[in-house]
Structures are given as C-alpha cells and as structure tokens.
Design a protein around this motif. Sequence first.
Motif, mmCIF file in Angstrom:
data_model
loop_
_atom_site.group_PDB
_atom_site.id
_atom_site.type_symbol
_atom_site.label_atom_id
_atom_site.label_comp_id
_atom_site.label_asym_id
_atom_site.label_seq_id
_atom_site.Cartn_x
_atom_site.Cartn_y
_atom_site.Cartn_z
ATOM 1 N N GLU A 60 -12.324 -27.544 -0.686
ATOM 2 C CA GLU A 60 -13.594 -27.001 -1.025
ATOM 3 C C GLU A 60 -14.594 -27.137 0.344
ATOM 4 O O GLU A 60 -15.219 -26.349 0.660
ATOM 5 N N PHE A 61 -14.389 -28.144 0.881
ATOM 6 C CA PHE A 61 -15.040 -28.098 2.375
ATOM 7 C C PHE A 61 -14.747 -27.127 3.388
ATOM 8 O O PHE A 61 -15.836 -26.747 4.152
ATOM 9 N N ILE A 62 -13.324 -26.700 3.620
ATOM 10 C CA ILE A 62 -13.063 -25.915 4.330
ATOM 11 C C ILE A 62 -13.875 -24.418 3.892
ATOM 12 O O ILE A 62 -14.500 -23.760 4.821
ATOM 13 N N LYS A 63 -13.703 -24.221 2.672
ATOM 14 C CA LYS A 63 -14.425 -22.881 2.058
ATOM 15 C C LYS A 63 -16.050 -22.976 2.267
ATOM 16 O O LYS A 63 -16.504 -21.882 2.828
ATOM 17 N N TYR A 64 -16.261 -24.169 2.160
ATOM 18 C CA TYR A 64 -17.865 -24.171 2.486
ATOM 19 C C TYR A 64 -18.154 -24.109 3.966
ATOM 20 O O TYR A 64 -19.264 -23.430 4.289
ATOM 21 N N TYR A 65 -17.416 -24.784 4.790
ATOM 22 C CA TYR A 65 -17.654 -24.448 6.188
ATOM 23 C C TYR A 65 -17.581 -22.880 6.678
ATOM 24 O O TYR A 65 -18.504 -22.592 7.471
ATOM 25 N N ALA A 66 -16.668 -22.377 6.268
ATOM 26 C CA ALA A 66 -16.300 -20.862 6.535
ATOM 27 C C ALA A 66 -17.513 -20.255 5.967
ATOM 28 O O ALA A 66 -17.901 -19.069 6.367
ATOM 29 N N ARG A 67 -18.248 -20.556 4.736
ATOM 30 C CA ARG A 67 -19.153 -19.680 4.239
ATOM 31 C C ARG A 67 -20.638 -19.938 4.970
ATOM 32 O O ARG A 67 -21.194 -18.953 5.056
ATOM 33 N N TYR A 68 -20.883 -21.195 5.161
ATOM 34 C CA TYR A 68 -22.331 -21.535 5.778
ATOM 35 C C TYR A 68 -22.195 -21.885 7.166
ATOM 36 O O TYR A 68 -23.391 -21.831 7.687
ATOM 37 N N GLY A 69 -21.163 -21.894 7.846
ATOM 38 C CA GLY A 69 -21.107 -21.924 9.419
ATOM 39 C C GLY A 69 -21.736 -23.390 9.644
ATOM 40 O O GLY A 69 -22.516 -23.328 10.456
ATOM 41 N N ILE A 70 -21.075 -24.454 9.315
ATOM 42 C CA ILE A 70 -21.621 -25.740 9.648
ATOM 43 C C ILE A 70 -21.023 -25.923 11.076
ATOM 44 O O ILE A 70 -20.150 -25.669 11.336
ATOM 45 N N GLU A 71 -22.055 -26.465 11.719
ATOM 46 C CA GLU A 71 -21.912 -26.737 13.305
ATOM 47 C C GLU A 71 -21.146 -28.062 13.387
ATOM 48 O O GLU A 71 -21.913 -29.061 12.762
ATOM 49 N N SER A 96 -19.345 -39.013 13.200
ATOM 50 C CA SER A 96 -18.549 -37.963 12.990
ATOM 51 C C SER A 96 -19.181 -37.270 11.475
ATOM 52 O O SER A 96 -19.239 -35.796 11.637
ATOM 53 N N SER A 97 -19.212 -38.200 10.496
ATOM 54 C CA SER A 97 -19.315 -37.734 9.395
ATOM 55 C C SER A 97 -20.763 -37.185 8.934
ATOM 56 O O SER A 97 -21.259 -36.289 8.353
ATOM 57 N N ALA A 98 -21.755 -38.024 9.227
ATOM 58 C CA ALA A 98 -23.236 -37.982 8.897
ATOM 59 C C ALA A 98 -23.605 -36.645 9.781
ATOM 60 O O ALA A 98 -24.503 -36.103 9.038
ATOM 61 N N HIS A 99 -23.269 -36.336 10.826
ATOM 62 C CA HIS A 99 -23.971 -35.161 11.466
ATOM 63 C C HIS A 99 -23.491 -33.849 10.881
ATOM 64 O O HIS A 99 -24.117 -33.052 10.917
ATOM 65 N N ILE A 100 -22.435 -33.939 9.923
ATOM 66 C CA ILE A 100 -21.770 -32.879 9.182
ATOM 67 C C ILE A 100 -22.617 -32.651 8.116
ATOM 68 O O ILE A 100 -23.300 -31.701 7.605
ATOM 69 N N ILE A 101 -22.671 -33.868 7.377
ATOM 70 C CA ILE A 101 -23.208 -33.854 5.926
ATOM 71 C C ILE A 101 -24.510 -33.686 5.919
ATOM 72 O O ILE A 101 -25.276 -33.083 4.855
ATOM 73 N N ILE A 102 -25.367 -34.031 6.899
ATOM 74 C CA ILE A 102 -26.966 -33.540 7.142
ATOM 75 C C ILE A 102 -27.122 -32.050 6.864
ATOM 76 O O ILE A 102 -28.078 -31.646 6.233
ATOM 77 N N GLN A 103 -26.270 -31.549 7.249
ATOM 78 C CA GLN A 103 -26.036 -29.945 7.408
ATOM 79 C C GLN A 103 -26.073 -29.550 5.981
ATOM 80 O O GLN A 103 -26.662 -28.526 5.503
ATOM 81 N N VAL A 104 -24.837 -30.239 5.353
ATOM 82 C CA VAL A 104 -24.631 -29.700 3.878
ATOM 83 C C VAL A 104 -26.061 -29.942 2.959
ATOM 84 O O VAL A 104 -26.424 -29.261 2.122
ATOM 85 N N ILE A 105 -26.467 -31.195 3.184
ATOM 86 C CA ILE A 105 -27.740 -31.301 2.489
ATOM 87 C C ILE A 105 -28.882 -30.616 2.733
ATOM 88 O O ILE A 105 -29.526 -30.001 1.657
#
Length: 347
Positions: free
Chosen positions: A304-315, A190-199
């Motif tokens: 911060e993460f909700i804002k980041y999600y909205a800005r970058y469109g994390i899958e 759950s967590s790693a598949h999101i954070i790889i996109q952030v990195i």
Amino acid sequence: MKAGLVNENAEIFVEGAPRRYQGLPIKENPVDIVDIPIPTVKRSQVLIEVEACGVCYTDIDIIEGRVKCKLPVIPGHQIVGKVIESDKGIEHIMGKRVGVAWIGQTCGSCEYCKRGLENLCTSFKATGCDFDGGYAEYTTAFIDYVYELPKNVEPEKLAPLLCAGSVGYRAYRLAEIFDGTRVGLFGFGSSAHIIIQVIRRLHPSTEIYVFSRGAEHRELAKRLGADWVGQPSENPQKRLHIAIDFTPVGETVTRALELLDRGGRLIINTIRKQTPILLDYAKHLWEEREVKSVANVTREDVKEFIKYYARYGIETHIHIYKLEEVNKALRDLKAARTRGTPVLKIK
C-alpha cells in the motif's frame, strides 16, 4: 562478494548492561567488511544484486542485543536491487527492480496470519535478523516477500520505503487520524519525515506539532509542513489528540502522554526502547488515554505504501554512504547526525 557482517564478537547488551565479548563497541566499528560467497538460491527464492540498503535504528538494536537474531548476521532490511537469478517457476521476476522489507517470512497458518495480522505471526522471520540482509552486494529473499519498485527513481531514494515509510504508514493507520486533529510527532528521523507528508496530503486541516532535539530536524519539519516545532521539553499552545513516538527512549512515552488531551491516543513506532517507561496512572493514562505499539509490518503495509508513494510523490531525504562506511552510518544514526534516512550505496 563484500558484505557487512555482525559476528559473535559484537558487543552484546543483556538486560540493559553491556557484556563485552572481543569486538569493538557500537560507537566504534561493530560491523566487519568481509568477503563471503554469493548466497545460493533456495526453493521459492530469488537472488538480488543489491543497489542500495537503508540503515535503520533496528539495526543498532540488533547489534547491541536488544533484538535477538542469528549470529553472525548481515543486517539490513530496506533493500533495493535487481533480480539476477530465481528458482524454477518464478522467472517472471528476472531483471526487475525489487525491494525487500523487514518481514522476511511468516507461517501463513497461525491465528494471526489468518486474521490478516501476519506482523504478529508466531513464526515471524525478519530480514537482516533471522535471514541475512542487504548490507551486502547480493542477498536472497522469498518471492512472496519481495515488491516491485518504480524504475524511474534512484534506488537510494527508494530504500526508505521498505521500512521507514512502511512501518510509519502502519503507525499512521493505527493512529486513526481525522481532519481537524492535533498530531504530535516525537522524533523526526527516517520515518517521521515521510509520515508528516502523508498526513499533510490526506488531512490538510490537521495541525502537526514536531518534537525533536535536533535543530536540523526541526528545520526540515518546518519545510515539510509542521505547524509548530520545538524541543521535547517544550509545550505547544494546544494539547494533542494523537501522538506518534518514533524515538528509542522510554521517557518520550511519558512526555507524549502528558501532552495528550482527554481521550487521546499514543502510537509507539519502535521495536525496542533503550530506557524504562515509567507511568503514573492518574497523570498519564486516566481519562481514556490509549497506548498502542507498532509491531513489525505486513506485506499489505509495504504494498500500500509503495502505491501511495508512486501516486503522491513522497519526498525521501537521504544521506548516502558507501558500504565501507557502514560503521560511520551507524554512529551518525545513533547520534542523530543524519537528516532523513542513512542509505548504503552498494552499486
């Protein structure tokens, strides 16, 4: 209302050994679906009609007794829903889609809260542990601990933001990644598949190595931008500068430290380990290697993460279950059969 309840008959684990009460073990049906009254709104609280709730490995830790909580308890701390009732003075939130995370309440006055470390608060209360959570049709939460969410996204896809994304984001921040680093992600759920996109978005020149037992997880990691994927026992071509451990087992800590280069840093992103961590100073810690754990999240992490999600469109990759299928979701999560985040569709 219908709710998934863990009662006093659950199988409790004490110091690593199961002590059976009357219930069925986690591999069968640890959560009962019951009818209970809709919760009453208290001071500074809102009533939320739950649309979706993510299933987290911490829920398994609660059920199996590695994390102490009240019993009976309704688990679930990745809650998405709409506010349908509120205490006086906070009516502005009525009708809005909100999220509720693991952080359910802090004191605001201890030394940690004053230092911006409310995740370490001496009176920290957790959603789905100290308070009833989101494996239910309705739940309550304190107004200062709910977060407005985007309206144009399916609620099931938003659920992972409230824990998997937010706690992973905290791990990312503690890791202090910079361009050109070699980062190892151990476990790819759950967590790693999101954070790889952030990195990938913030540090395009970083090399990312993913270590996972599951073939499907390794395939997803490749698709999301991993430079190398392999089993935890395999060696990448280069040593790591930074490692983030998302797994529930202690052996991964020693393995990650073995692969760290001199001066490397390991972030452990889990609340409890199911097996011991056995370290040899010369082999695992010498040459200025660092180990840091992630404890809970702060409200700022979530915001911060909700804002980041909205800005970058994390899958967010999700596996949807009905509330009545909660036990299957838990079993699948424990057996690493889910791809991404298992999410209960409540409404």
